[in-house]
Design a protein around this motif. Sequence first.
Motif, PDB file in Angstrom:
ATOM      1  N   ASP A   1       0.844  -1.193   0.000  1.00  0.00           N
ATOM      2  CA  ASP A   1       0.000   0.000   0.000  1.00  0.00           C
ATOM      3  C   ASP A   1       0.879   1.243   0.000  1.00  0.00           C
ATOM      4  N   LYS A   2       0.279   2.418   0.124  1.00  0.00           N
ATOM      5  CA  LYS A   2       1.030   3.663  -0.011  1.00  0.00           C
ATOM      6  C   LYS A   2       1.911   3.985   1.194  1.00  0.00           C
ATOM      7  N   SER A   3       1.764   3.239   2.270  1.00  0.00           N
ATOM      8  CA  SER A   3       2.671   3.414   3.401  1.00  0.00           C
ATOM      9  C   SER A   3       3.899   2.521   3.275  1.00  0.00           C
ATOM     10  N   GLY A   4       3.937   1.696   2.221  1.00  0.00           N
ATOM     11  CA  GLY A   4       5.038   0.754   2.047  1.00  0.00           C
ATOM     12  C   GLY A   4       4.841  -0.537   2.807  1.00  0.00           C
ATOM     13  N   THR A   5       3.626  -0.762   3.326  1.00  0.00           N
ATOM     14  CA  THR A   5       3.318  -1.990   4.060  1.00  0.00           C
ATOM     15  C   THR A   5       2.912  -3.091   3.080  1.00  0.00           C
ATOM     16  N   ALA A   6       3.435  -4.292   3.296  1.00  0.00           N
ATOM     17  CA  ALA A   6       3.111  -5.434   2.439  1.00  0.00           C
ATOM     18  C   ALA A   6       1.709  -5.942   2.759  1.00  0.00           C
ATOM     19  N   LEU A   7       0.851  -5.961   1.760  1.00  0.00           N
ATOM     20  CA  LEU A   7      -0.504  -6.488   1.944  1.00  0.00           C
ATOM     21  C   LEU A   7      -0.550  -7.989   1.717  1.00  0.00           C
ATOM     22  N   THR A   8       0.489  -8.522   1.075  1.00  0.00           N
ATOM     23  CA  THR A   8       0.627  -9.968   0.875  1.00  0.00           C
ATOM     24  C   THR A   8       2.072 -10.336   1.159  1.00  0.00           C
ATOM     25  N   GLY A   9       2.339 -11.613   1.223  1.00  0.00           N
ATOM     26  CA  GLY A   9       3.720 -12.054   1.195  1.00  0.00           C
ATOM     27  C   GLY A   9       4.259 -11.920  -0.221  1.00  0.00           C
ATOM     28  N   PHE A  10       5.578 -11.998  -0.361  1.00  0.00           N
ATOM     29  CA  PHE A  10       6.192 -11.938  -1.697  1.00  0.00           C
ATOM     30  C   PHE A  10       6.449 -13.357  -2.170  1.00  0.00           C
ATOM     31  N   VAL A  11       5.381 -13.947  -2.688  1.00  0.00           N
ATOM     32  CA  VAL A  11       5.370 -15.383  -2.985  1.00  0.00           C
ATOM     33  C   VAL A  11       4.824 -15.695  -4.378  1.00  0.00           C
ATOM     34  N   TYR A  12       4.526 -14.683  -5.185  1.00  0.00           N
ATOM     35  CA  TYR A  12       3.847 -14.915  -6.452  1.00  0.00           C
ATOM     36  C   TYR A  12       4.800 -14.795  -7.639  1.00  0.00           C
ATOM     37  N   GLU A  13       4.598 -15.689  -8.615  1.00  0.00           N
ATOM     38  CA  GLU A  13       5.384 -15.605  -9.848  1.00  0.00           C
ATOM     39  C   GLU A  13       4.888 -14.488 -10.760  1.00  0.00           C
ATOM     40  N   SER A  14       3.621 -14.148 -10.658  1.00  0.00           N
ATOM     41  CA  SER A  14       3.073 -13.033 -11.423  1.00  0.00           C
ATOM     42  C   SER A  14       1.830 -12.513 -10.719  1.00  0.00           C
ATOM     43  N   VAL A  15       1.543 -11.233 -10.949  1.00  0.00           N
ATOM     44  CA  VAL A  15       0.331 -10.601 -10.422  1.00  0.00           C
ATOM     45  C   VAL A  15      -0.207  -9.680 -11.505  1.00  0.00           C
ATOM     46  N   ALA A  16      -1.473  -9.840 -11.858  1.00  0.00           N
ATOM     47  CA  ALA A  16      -2.098  -8.966 -12.854  1.00  0.00           C
ATOM     48  C   ALA A  16      -2.540  -7.673 -12.181  1.00  0.00           C
ATOM     49  N   LYS A  17      -2.711  -6.609 -12.969  1.00  0.00           N
ATOM     50  CA  LYS A  17      -3.123  -5.333 -12.403  1.00  0.00           C
ATOM     51  C   LYS A  17      -4.547  -5.429 -11.849  1.00  0.00           C
ATOM     52  N   PRO A  18      -4.894  -4.580 -10.859  1.00  0.00           N
ATOM     53  CA  PRO A  18      -6.221  -4.662 -10.245  1.00  0.00           C
ATOM     54  C   PRO A  18      -7.348  -4.483 -11.254  1.00  0.00           C
ATOM     55  N   SER A  19      -8.413  -5.242 -11.052  1.00  0.00           N
ATOM     56  CA  SER A  19      -9.610  -5.127 -11.881  1.00  0.00           C
ATOM     57  C   SER A  19     -10.808  -5.461 -11.015  1.00  0.00           C
ATOM     58  N   TYR A  20     -11.714  -4.492 -10.856  1.00  0.00           N
ATOM     59  CA  TYR A  20     -12.905  -4.666 -10.024  1.00  0.00           C
ATOM     60  C   TYR A  20     -12.536  -5.088  -8.589  1.00  0.00           C
ATOM     61  N   GLY A  21     -11.409  -4.564  -8.094  1.00  0.00           N
ATOM     62  CA  GLY A  21     -11.062  -4.812  -6.692  1.00  0.00           C
ATOM     63  C   GLY A  21     -10.336  -6.105  -6.415  1.00  0.00           C
ATOM     64  N   VAL A  22     -10.002  -6.889  -7.446  1.00  0.00           N
ATOM     65  CA  VAL A  22      -9.274  -8.141  -7.237  1.00  0.00           C
ATOM     66  C   VAL A  22      -8.074  -8.202  -8.180  1.00  0.00           C
ATOM     67  N   LEU A  23      -7.123  -9.084  -7.861  1.00  0.00           N
ATOM     68  CA  LEU A  23      -5.925  -9.263  -8.682  1.00  0.00           C
ATOM     69  C   LEU A  23      -5.720 -10.754  -8.932  1.00  0.00           C
ATOM     70  N   ALA A  24      -5.463 -11.122 -10.172  1.00  0.00           N
ATOM     71  CA  ALA A  24      -5.158 -12.511 -10.499  1.00  0.00           C
ATOM     72  C   ALA A  24      -3.669 -12.756 -10.221  1.00  0.00           C
ATOM     73  N   VAL A  25      -3.354 -13.854  -9.522  1.00  0.00           N
ATOM     74  CA  VAL A  25      -1.973 -14.157  -9.164  1.00  0.00           C
ATOM     75  C   VAL A  25      -1.622 -15.575  -9.607  1.00  0.00           C
ATOM     76  N   THR A  26      -0.319 -15.809  -9.749  1.00  0.00           N
ATOM     77  CA  THR A  26       0.206 -17.134 -10.069  1.00  0.00           C
ATOM     78  C   THR A  26       1.184 -17.542  -8.982  1.00  0.00           C
ATOM     79  N   LYS A  27       1.034 -18.765  -8.492  1.00  0.00           N
ATOM     80  CA  LYS A  27       1.903 -19.290  -7.455  1.00  0.00           C
ATOM     81  C   LYS A  27       2.073 -20.793  -7.685  1.00  0.00           C
ATOM     82  N   GLY A  28       3.318 -21.218  -7.796  1.00  0.00           N
ATOM     83  CA  GLY A  28       3.576 -22.641  -8.017  1.00  0.00           C
ATOM     84  C   GLY A  28       2.958 -23.159  -9.296  1.00  0.00           C
ATOM     85  N   GLY A  29       2.861 -22.277 -10.302  1.00  0.00           N
ATOM     86  CA  GLY A  29       2.292 -22.692 -11.576  1.00  0.00           C
ATOM     87  C   GLY A  29       0.778 -22.757 -11.581  1.00  0.00           C
ATOM     88  N   ARG A  30       0.149 -22.357 -10.480  1.00  0.00           N
ATOM     89  CA  ARG A  30      -1.324 -22.375 -10.384  1.00  0.00           C
ATOM     90  C   ARG A  30      -1.865 -20.968 -10.298  1.00  0.00           C
TER      91      ARG A  30
END
Length: 230
Positions: free
Chosen positions: A201-230
């Motif tokens: 977020d804008k304070s520099g706080t991590a809202l998730t762990g850093f565990v994703y191979e990819s993250v799509a840009k926000p759309s309708y309040g959600v983000l598509a992520v990839t982890k472990g090929g899933r």
Amino acid sequence: YTKTANGMTDGYAWVSLNGKYGYIDCHGKTLVPCIYEEVAPSFSGNVAWAKKLVKKESLYGYVNRQGTEAGEFMYSKVTDVKEGMAVVCTPAVMEKGVVRQAAKYGLVNADGLPLTEPKYDGISMLSEGMALCKKSNRYCFVNARGEEVTPFIINTPSRFIDGVAIVKLCPDDAAASVKGGKLVKSPSSKRTQDGLYGIIDKSGTALTGFVYESVAKPSYGVLAVTKGGR
């Protein structure tokens, strides 16, 4: 005048007299006298950039809507104000034809006054009141108060969308930065192209762990992520 803008913008227009530029207001009253080599097409924020000779060198600075100069004219490059900030760049320092100090970038506020020192190798992607600043091929975010909200550990360019930014960290930094905490610069600052993504977020706080191979840009309040090929 020898030249004028085609019309008023926000109640002001640039004008030129004998090769020099200034501004008038909507009543035709001189706001900024025609003493500058170049001026911006219009005001942004509370200022407009302008260029003039300073000790035989053409340098940029800002003039405000009261018709006075805001800060020093000391920059080789400037931008319009966007998201409450503008990017400025100081000239490179040359000595006998050799660059002794590279050009450095900084930020000014909507009044044309310094937010940060010119100390960055580059600044880009002003978004939602945040600037992405670069040092030695690593990035950090700086807010509209001139505060660095992350260390210089972000691997790739990023920007804020809907209040969050997707950032990529090298493996060591990703392992050290956890959900709910601020980004942490690990003892190993080696930069690699490999890494994992997380969301801050804008304070520099991590809202998730850093565990994703990819993250799509926000759309309708959600983000598509990839982890472990899933």
